[in-house]
Design an enzyme around this catalytic site. Structure first.
Site, PDB file in Angstrom:
ATOM      1  N   GLN A 256       0.836  -1.204   0.000  1.00  0.00           N
ATOM      2  CA  GLN A 256       0.000   0.000   0.000  1.00  0.00           C
ATOM      3  C   GLN A 256       0.871   1.254   0.000  1.00  0.00           C
ATOM      4  O   GLN A 256       0.641   2.198  -0.761  1.00  0.00           O
ATOM      5  CB  GLN A 256      -0.903  -0.008   1.243  1.00  0.00           C
ATOM      6  CG  GLN A 256      -1.866   1.157   1.301  1.00  0.00           C
ATOM      7  CD  GLN A 256      -2.781   1.185   0.100  1.00  0.00           C
ATOM      8  OE1 GLN A 256      -3.115   0.160  -0.469  1.00  0.00           O
ATOM      9  NE2 GLN A 256      -3.163   2.367  -0.325  1.00  0.00           N
ATOM     10  N   HIS A 259       2.516   3.030  -3.165  1.00  0.00           N
ATOM     11  CA  HIS A 259       1.703   3.692  -4.188  1.00  0.00           C
ATOM     12  C   HIS A 259       2.058   5.157  -4.335  1.00  0.00           C
ATOM     13  O   HIS A 259       2.175   5.680  -5.441  1.00  0.00           O
ATOM     14  CB  HIS A 259       0.220   3.642  -3.802  1.00  0.00           C
ATOM     15  CG  HIS A 259      -0.503   2.476  -4.381  1.00  0.00           C
ATOM     16  ND1 HIS A 259      -0.666   2.299  -5.718  1.00  0.00           N
ATOM     17  CD2 HIS A 259      -1.108   1.420  -3.789  1.00  0.00           C
ATOM     18  CE1 HIS A 259      -1.345   1.182  -5.941  1.00  0.00           C
ATOM     19  NE2 HIS A 259      -1.617   0.632  -4.796  1.00  0.00           N
ATOM     20  N   GLU A 323     -10.748   1.738   2.312  1.00  0.00           N
ATOM     21  CA  GLU A 323     -10.853   1.297   0.922  1.00  0.00           C
ATOM     22  C   GLU A 323     -10.541  -0.205   0.825  1.00  0.00           C
ATOM     23  O   GLU A 323     -11.318  -0.964   0.262  1.00  0.00           O
ATOM     24  CB  GLU A 323      -9.860   2.098   0.065  1.00  0.00           C
ATOM     25  CG  GLU A 323      -9.875   1.718  -1.406  1.00  0.00           C
ATOM     26  CD  GLU A 323      -8.715   2.336  -2.173  1.00  0.00           C
ATOM     27  OE1 GLU A 323      -7.759   2.822  -1.550  1.00  0.00           O
ATOM     28  OE2 GLU A 323      -8.773   2.311  -3.424  1.00  0.00           O
ATOM     29  N   HIS A 324      -9.394  -0.599   1.355  1.00  0.00           N
ATOM     30  CA  HIS A 324      -9.004  -2.018   1.379  1.00  0.00           C
ATOM     31  C   HIS A 324      -8.932  -2.472   2.828  1.00  0.00           C
ATOM     32  O   HIS A 324      -8.325  -1.790   3.651  1.00  0.00           O
ATOM     33  CB  HIS A 324      -7.610  -2.225   0.775  1.00  0.00           C
ATOM     34  CG  HIS A 324      -7.475  -1.738  -0.633  1.00  0.00           C
ATOM     35  ND1 HIS A 324      -6.943  -0.508  -0.949  1.00  0.00           N
ATOM     36  CD2 HIS A 324      -7.812  -2.319  -1.822  1.00  0.00           C
ATOM     37  CE1 HIS A 324      -6.936  -0.352  -2.273  1.00  0.00           C
ATOM     38  NE2 HIS A 324      -7.469  -1.424  -2.828  1.00  0.00           N
ATOM     39  N   ASP A 357      -5.862  -6.103  -6.558  1.00  0.00           N
ATOM     40  CA  ASP A 357      -5.410  -4.982  -7.390  1.00  0.00           C
ATOM     41  C   ASP A 357      -5.322  -5.404  -8.850  1.00  0.00           C
ATOM     42  O   ASP A 357      -5.511  -4.589  -9.752  1.00  0.00           O
ATOM     43  CB  ASP A 357      -4.025  -4.502  -6.932  1.00  0.00           C
ATOM     44  CG  ASP A 357      -4.066  -3.794  -5.594  1.00  0.00           C
ATOM     45  OD1 ASP A 357      -5.157  -3.363  -5.187  1.00  0.00           O
ATOM     46  OD2 ASP A 357      -3.002  -3.689  -4.954  1.00  0.00           O
ATOM     47  N   HIS A 416     -53.285  16.369 -11.025  1.00  0.00           N
ATOM     48  CA  HIS A 416     -52.859  14.980 -10.796  1.00  0.00           C
ATOM     49  C   HIS A 416     -54.084  14.091 -10.557  1.00  0.00           C
ATOM     50  O   HIS A 416     -54.162  12.970 -11.052  1.00  0.00           O
ATOM     51  CB  HIS A 416     -51.943  14.898  -9.569  1.00  0.00           C
ATOM     52  CG  HIS A 416     -50.523  15.313  -9.837  1.00  0.00           C
ATOM     53  ND1 HIS A 416     -50.179  16.584 -10.213  1.00  0.00           N
ATOM     54  CD2 HIS A 416     -49.347  14.619  -9.782  1.00  0.00           C
ATOM     55  CE1 HIS A 416     -48.863  16.662 -10.372  1.00  0.00           C
ATOM     56  NE2 HIS A 416     -48.340  15.478 -10.112  1.00  0.00           N
TER      57      HIS A 416
END
Lengths: 429, 429
Positions: A256, A259, A323-324, A357, A416
């Site tokens: 991680q 990145h 996220e993960h 991934d 209506h």
């Protein structure tokens, strides 16, 4: 990485321990993007060429990549890389095909038939970032589900110079429309259309702060395109018990951290001794990583949180909404049902984040910055809209109409009511 | 309404004929909303009370409506109104229960198990507008699907003074958390949280330009809540052939036009003679409508387009992407499959839009302003996120790992590769 014992923290300290970096987007980014978008809207292709020359240093007379270049890139690929990409494609295809939505049909009353019918989007924009790591995986994660959904036109933009691996991935996914344009200017082109690049109805894909800001701006404008997800720095949370392998956990945190200097890493562990082992192991593994500097910078804001039990760990997980989420505990499979807020979950020692991934088949386009509380990652359904369809017979309207008349009356909307009454009074059948 | 023969129009004229009103949101609205949101963020409840006193003229010491008031409003309702609301609830419940998403599970390879699991949102905000028409139907369209999804906390905000019918609808839907706050200040409260009103992860519901602007702003901010849909003026498109009843078509156009002076009405017909009949019938029906002034204002920007055949009509429909599409042709049911872009479709002479507005069971929270190209109306799924879950065995990683290593290598992400390699090299099992 800072080590904190969760039970020792008060509410404010806990909040701080799970805080993401503030002020993701500087005012200068917002101003630049506003100017770029306005320019692309006004000048179209001329603006795109100017920004591409300026930001990417590329003289882009022809923005569209010839289809023969895509095939040539694929043909030039080494067989093992081809095989790896084909396996990833097969798995992504299998999982995303299983997500194709079906029509839902219910007759709620005699003569009142309701349907929810899926419709593939007509034309989508897929943004594939360039930069230091050519994201061939992103091309696959976006182009394959779009194809499975039956999207007619998949428009890829990616900054030049385009890595051959990305062109090869486009070929493998059957994409034939690739434009060598990146940044906020590419998002503007997809949102407004230019002579060369078509206007799309939805824009997918990750990107830097300029791209993310441009996506947020064009989608917030009236009549603007939809976007897949709000974007922020990537993040991973690992929950490991004392039986976990510090080697595996360290490897996952480092994958991680490499990145991006902004990448977020949080480990939840069950003891100080495991935290110590983990820190030692991270130090051992990081030394000869090619992207060690990036990883070190990212880990400097990382945290190791010591939880007293599964319940506390789960409360941290759901408060953070990662996220993960990587679960390396003996009971990992049992914990999944209690994970309420996360993008993608990796269960057990043999499931590193990197499988998702690239190649397990799940989508890697996922909600960051806590967005997992309300957003899902990209699924096949992201490439559809759902249309409601209702069909009443005269008998159905006779049964349902009186209730509609009453409700219209309660809301004070006489026309209506009359749309029902005039029909019920009519002699036709 | 302007009558135009589609075949006589060139591309520019066609675009103009389908254009929505420009510049929905004035700069002054944007500035006001920015200031209101900042104030709510800074001062919380004090700001809410100040705006409620100022805009709604109500002194709101207690913003939360007591639960006993909800029950009292329901108990006081007349039995026919109760029955109408109960029928609407039953139909909405039936159709939205059929939309509950299932877990999708695929073993893409031996030892590589993938799942997509739904999770109900934890806490949502439901905005119910006040104004001239108390939208009891909106309360039902939002609160019922949220309940079906299993959302734990449904937080309703609606401007005071609150109509009793709205309180009764809240009671019927089992909502116990209603706050008498409206406008941009209510959206700010839901986005940031105050001492009284909780922060939510997603905000649903229609509203005026201030509410719509506030929703767009808070959702575009990093870490902000999601929203259901971008909002614009309501719109209906009717496609009627020469066999259709001008009485029914006129009634449907009027029921759209009475909503709001900005409401959009477009009819597609097949002949000038039908267009003439329709105009006559509209004039006949409008005379004694209570909201005739609003309807006339809305119809002044309405259009009747004469199409030469179904194909041309469908091209107009898909180019416009209407919120509501009413098909009153002999072959209406056959046309549905060719409708690619619309919010909700009403098929045949016995299906006026008002059945879907209230009680057929479909959701009336729908995409406007062309958003149907990329957005769906509210469905039960709008109250869920989807989590990806992957579980590999050692054998699964042995089979998949080499491809992941290759792909990581192609992207130049060595730590991603090692997260696999270190596992495959390990002695543990």
């Amino acid at each position: 990485m800072q080590v904190l014992n969760w039970s020792d923290l008060n509410g404010t300290e806990r909040k701080a321990a799970l805080a993401r970096p503030d002020a993701l987007i500087g005012a200068d980014v917002g101003q630049s993007v506003t100017a770029i978008l306005a320019d692309v809207k006004a000048r179209g292709d001329a603006a795109l060429r100017a920004y591409t020359a300026n930001f990417d240093g590329v003289d882009s007379v022809d923005m569209r990549v010839p289809v023969r270049d895509l095939k040539a890139a694929w043909d030039a690929l080494n067989p093992d890389d081809k095989a790896a990409m084909e396996l990833a494609k097969a798995n992504i295809t299998a999982f995303h095909t299983a997500q194709i939505p079906a029509t839902i049909a219910v007759d709620v009353m005699d003569g009142v038939s309701l349907r929810r019918e899926p419709r593939a989007l007509n034309c989508v924009g897929l943004y594939v970032p360039g930069g230091t790591a050519p994201l061939v995986s992103t091309m696959m994660m976006l182009a394959i589900p779009a194809s499975i959904a039956g999207v007619k036109r998949r428009v890829v933009t990616t900054p030049p110079p385009i890595n051959d691996a990305i062109l090869a991935a486009a070929y493998l996914c059957g994409v034939d429309e690739v434009y060598a344009v990146g940044g906020a200017q590419a998002i503007g082109a997809l949102a407004y259309g230019t002579d060369t690049i078509p206007k799309v109805s939805k824009i997918f894909g990750p990107g830097n702060a300029y791209v993310a800001t441009a996506k947020a701006m064009v989608s917030a404008a009236p009549g603007g395109p939809a976007i897949d997800l709000p974007a922020g720095p990537s993040e991973a949370m690992v929950y490991a018990d004392d039986e976990a392998s510090p080697v595996f956990v360290a490897a996952d945190l480092l994958s991680q951290a490499e990145h991006d200097v902004m990448a977020q890493t949080v480990a939840i562990v069950r003891s100080q001794s495991f935290a110590n082992k983990l820190l030692t192991e991270i130090e051992r593994q990081i030394t000869d990583l090619p992207r060690a500097d990036i990883a070190r910078a990212a880990l400097s804001s990382g945290r190791i949180l010591i939880a007293s039990d599964d319940e506390q760990a789960l409360s941290i997980i759901n408060a953070y909404a990662p996220e993960h989420l990587i679960l390396q505990t003996e009971n990992a499979a049992d914990l999944v049902a209690s994970v309420r807020e996360a993008g993608s979950v990796f269960v057990g020692p043999w499931t590193p984040e990197s499988v998702g991934d690239y190649a397990s088949g799940t989508n890697h386009t996922l909600p960051t910055y806590g967005a997992a509380r309300a957003y899902s990652g990209v699924t096949t359904e992201s490439f559809y809209t759902f249309i409601s369809v209702q069909t009443l017979t005269r008998k159905g309207l006779e049964a349902l109409g009186p209730a509609v008349e009453r409700l219209a009356n309660m809301e004070g909307l006489e026309a209506h009511r009359r749309a029902v009454s005039l029909r019920l009074e009519s002699k036709t059948s």
